[in-house]
Structure formats: C-alpha cells, structure tokens
Design a protein around this motif. Structure first.
Motif, short mmCIF file in Angstrom:
data_model
loop_
_atom_site.label_atom_id
_atom_site.label_comp_id
_atom_site.label_asym_id
_atom_site.label_seq_id
_atom_site.Cartn_x
_atom_site.Cartn_y
_atom_site.Cartn_z
N ALA A 248 0.83 -1.21 0.00
CA ALA A 248 0.00 0.00 0.00
C ALA A 248 0.86 1.25 0.00
O ALA A 248 1.96 1.28 0.56
CB ALA A 248 -0.92 0.00 1.22
N SER A 249 0.36 2.30 -0.61
CA SER A 249 1.02 3.60 -0.55
C SER A 249 0.81 4.19 0.83
O SER A 249 -0.05 3.74 1.61
CB SER A 249 0.44 4.54 -1.60
OG SER A 249 -0.91 4.85 -1.29
N ALA A 250 1.55 5.25 1.16
CA ALA A 250 1.38 5.92 2.44
C ALA A 250 -0.04 6.46 2.57
O ALA A 250 -0.65 6.40 3.65
CB ALA A 250 2.40 7.06 2.57
N GLU A 251 -0.58 6.97 1.48
CA GLU A 251 -1.94 7.50 1.50
C GLU A 251 -2.95 6.39 1.78
O GLU A 251 -3.90 6.56 2.55
CB GLU A 251 -2.26 8.18 0.17
CG GLU A 251 -3.64 8.80 0.10
CD GLU A 251 -3.92 9.45 -1.24
OE1 GLU A 251 -5.03 10.00 -1.40
OE2 GLU A 251 -3.04 9.40 -2.12
N GLN A 252 -2.76 5.24 1.13
CA GLN A 252 -3.66 4.12 1.36
C GLN A 252 -3.57 3.63 2.80
O GLN A 252 -4.60 3.39 3.45
CB GLN A 252 -3.34 2.97 0.40
CG GLN A 252 -3.79 3.23 -1.03
CD GLN A 252 -3.33 2.14 -1.98
OE1 GLN A 252 -2.18 1.69 -1.90
NE2 GLN A 252 -4.20 1.72 -2.87
N ASP A 316 -8.92 0.69 -6.98
CA ASP A 316 -7.47 0.47 -6.88
C ASP A 316 -7.06 -0.04 -5.50
O ASP A 316 -6.10 -0.80 -5.37
CB ASP A 316 -6.72 1.76 -7.21
CG ASP A 316 -6.74 2.10 -8.69
OD1 ASP A 316 -7.12 1.21 -9.50
OD2 ASP A 316 -6.40 3.23 -9.05
N ASP A 317 -7.80 0.38 -4.47
CA ASP A 317 -7.52 -0.13 -3.13
C ASP A 317 -7.79 -1.63 -3.07
O ASP A 317 -7.01 -2.40 -2.49
CB ASP A 317 -8.38 0.58 -2.09
CG ASP A 317 -8.13 2.07 -2.03
OD1 ASP A 317 -6.99 2.50 -2.31
OD2 ASP A 317 -9.08 2.81 -1.71
N TYR A 318 -8.89 -2.05 -3.68
CA TYR A 318 -9.22 -3.48 -3.67
C TYR A 318 -8.17 -4.29 -4.44
O TYR A 318 -7.83 -5.41 -4.04
CB TYR A 318 -10.61 -3.70 -4.26
CG TYR A 318 -11.73 -3.09 -3.44
CD1 TYR A 318 -11.72 -3.17 -2.05
CD2 TYR A 318 -12.78 -2.44 -4.05
CE1 TYR A 318 -12.74 -2.61 -1.29
CE2 TYR A 318 -13.82 -1.88 -3.31
CZ TYR A 318 -13.79 -1.97 -1.93
OH TYR A 318 -14.80 -1.43 -1.19
N LEU A 319 -7.68 -3.73 -5.52
CA LEU A 319 -6.64 -4.44 -6.28
C LEU A 319 -5.40 -4.65 -5.41
O LEU A 319 -4.80 -5.74 -5.40
CB LEU A 319 -6.27 -3.66 -7.54
CG LEU A 319 -7.40 -3.38 -8.55
CD1 LEU A 319 -6.83 -2.75 -9.81
CD2 LEU A 319 -8.16 -4.65 -8.88
N GLN A 320 -5.01 -3.61 -4.68
CA GLN A 320 -3.83 -3.73 -3.81
C GLN A 320 -4.07 -4.74 -2.69
O GLN A 320 -3.21 -5.59 -2.40
CB GLN A 320 -3.49 -2.35 -3.23
CG GLN A 320 -2.35 -2.37 -2.20
CD GLN A 320 -2.86 -2.49 -0.78
OE1 GLN A 320 -3.77 -1.78 -0.37
NE2 GLN A 320 -2.27 -3.39 0.00
#
Length: 344
Positions: A248-252, A316-320
C-alpha cells in the motif's frame, strides 16, 4: 488450524459490490473485474454480499451468472442471500442454472429471518400473503429439498410435445453439497449442522454466552460440527475484515488505518437489542496479521476463509488488498495457490 505448521487450505474473499446510483454499470463491472483478478491471483473462492434497496448487489445470482462466463476455475459464492426475499422454488431453478453454467463452482450461502425493514416493504414484496409467510428454517428446508431433487410438482409426463419433470430443472447433482448457511448464533450453527449444510461464520456474532468475540465464534464452530454428519470434517468458512498493507502507498495506509479506528469502538461490547459482537478489523503488514490470526482461537479451528473487503474503498484499493492477500498474507498462513498445489 491449531498450529502455524498446518497450512490454510482455501483462501477466498468477499465483496459488497458498491456502485454509483447514477452509473450502476461501472460498479458492477468493477465487481466482475475484481472476481477476474481473484482468479488470476489464485484465490480459491470469490463471494458477493446481498443488499436490497441499497447501492450494492441486489441480484447476486445474476452477477455470478456473468462471472461464470469470465472465469473458469474460481468458486463463486453468496454471503449471504436472505431467503425472506426469495421464492425457494424459483431460487432453486436460478441457482441450479448458474451452477450448470459455472461447471459446478457455485457456493450459495443463505440465511433466514424477515426482510430488513419488513413493515416498509411487505406490501410490495408479498401484497397478498405477508401475514402468512414463514421466514424461519422451513424456508431453507424447502430450498434444500428442491435443489436435492425432491419432487416439486404433482405432475410428471408428456402433454402433446411438451415434456414435464416433477423436480426442478436443470438438476445439478453436486450443488446440494455446496450450500452454506450463514449464522450468527448457536441455534443457527446447530441447525446448519443437523441439516448437513456448510457453515459461514462472519465478523458478526451474537453475545449469548460470552462477550469475547473469538470465544463466541469458536463455540459456534464446535456446535456446528458436533451436529454435522461429517463431524470435524464439516466445512466452515470464516469471514473477517483483513487489510494487508504490504504494497500500500502511504496515503492508502493512512486511509485504511482511519477506517479501522472509526469502526473499532463498536467491537468493545455487545451492540443493540440483538447483542451483536463485531470482530476487530485487522490492518497492517501480512506477517503481523498472520500472528494475530494464529492467536484467534476460532481461526485455529478452520482451514478456509473468505476475508471481507471493506465496504467503501476505491477499485485500486481493492486491487492492492487482493494482491497482498494472495501474494503475502496467504503464503504467511501456509496457503499456496492452485498452480503450486497442482505442481506439488
């Protein structure tokens, strides 16, 4: 799964399938794309939630029928279909049809009880029979009988050139063994076992004998298996909200942690008249989540899971999250995808 040395056998995920009211197709396509990705990542199963009068999947059978034509291997389930909204005979026809289309991959999960907001929907749903409808276990028994091939009609034979069967058609012989009951209480767990169904236990249980979520869930699993003809081999799938952050990115990560913080207070004590207990959501690196799961006494009783995707995240969150579940958390729990199992 009493020890980390005993691997997780089946890895699945659950999605609610949210959509924008002004553009519902995009949300449904997103759900189908997520299921396709799940198959590519090696997940054993993909499950969809059921929502009426909300911006989620109102017709899971239709969505999964579409998914059968975009996938070839992954099992497809409903978690769960509230039977108060359904005619068991017609639903049996639909489920058997989708199971045939899938090549025997459908896993229908169901529950009983009156439809949500019954007083507001009963006149539209059952305008002539609302007071006579039975929303108890008998509704499930009817569905089970129809799917198992019991007679559903008093006529069987030929009329002119029309041939009639006395049982639901098409008949899918293996479907009956893939029926699941979703229960939050001891009575439901025992009933599912007595009727030789599989058992779905989620992140919500009733605080009947304890206020410790894991201990409550453990008691349900053991009560189910104590009544099931297959005993300890009876299938149980556990559904918890699990959010790995490895890629995950920092934002996520910040968004995921805020989501979990906002939901954590409800896990401290029973909620509402039904005394519902909610499991804490798990968020963080996969190795830490694996440790938390192995410390969960109910998780140690199962070897298959359907981890729930959070309701309100972006595609995109679900993909990650799915990618990390399959490539990080699954292996940390000893799971290996079908390709690895076939090559072993």
């Amino acid at each position: 799964m009493p020890l980390p040395s005993q691997p997780l056998r089946r890895l699945g995920f659950l999605t609610i399938g949210l959509f924008d009211e002004s553009d519902p197709r995009a949300g449904h396509e997103s759900t189908l794309n997520i299921i396709e990705l799940g198959e590519r990542l090696g997940f054993d199963s993909a499950w969809v939630r059921h929502r009426h009068f909300q911006l989620g999947i109102s017709s899971p059978v239709a969505v999964l029928a579409a998914a059968t034509q975009r996938t070839t291997r992954i099992e497809l389930g409903t978690a769960v279909m509230p039977l108060g909204w359904e005619n068991p005979l017609r639903l049996a026809e639909d489920l058997a049809t989708v199971d045939i289309l899938s090549g025997g991959r459908l896993n229908p999960g169901m529950s009983v009880g009156p439809p949500t907001h019954w007083e507001h929907v009963k006149d539209a749903l059952y305008p002539d029979t609302a007071d006579a409808e039975d929303f108890g276990y008998e509704r499930v028994r009817r569905l089970l009988g129809f799917i198992r091939g019991e007679p559903a009609s008093g006529f069987r034979g030929t009329e002119g050139i029309e041939v009639y069967s006395d049982r639901v058609q098409p008949h899918s012989p293996g479907l009956a063994r893939r029926l699941w009951y979703g229960g939050a209480g001891l009575r439901s767990a025992r009933w599912a076992g007595e009727n030789a169904m599989n058992f779905l236990t989620s992140s919500v249980v009733k605080a009947e004998e304890s206020e410790d979520f894991a201990e409550i869930q453990l008691s349900h699993i053991r009560a189910f298996r104590a009544q099931h003809p297959e005993g300890e081999r009876a299938r149980v799938s556990q559904g918890l909200v699990v959010i790995p952050t490895d890629s995950a990115s920092a934002e996520q990560r910040a968004k995921y942690e805020a989501y979990v913080r906002a939901r954590t207070p409800r896990t401290a004590s029973p909620q509402g008249p039904a005394r519902l207990m909610f499991a804490p959501d798990l968020v963080g690196p996969s190795d830490r989540i694996a440790e938390q799961l192995y410390a969960h006494v109910a998780f140690r009783e199962v070897d298959e899971v359907a981890f729930a995707l959070p309701f309100t995240f972006e595609h995109d969150d679900y993909l990650q999250i799915l990618t990390d579940l399959a490539t990080k958390l699954g292996p940390a729990l000893g799971w290996s995808g079908p390709a690895q199992r076939e090559g072993a």
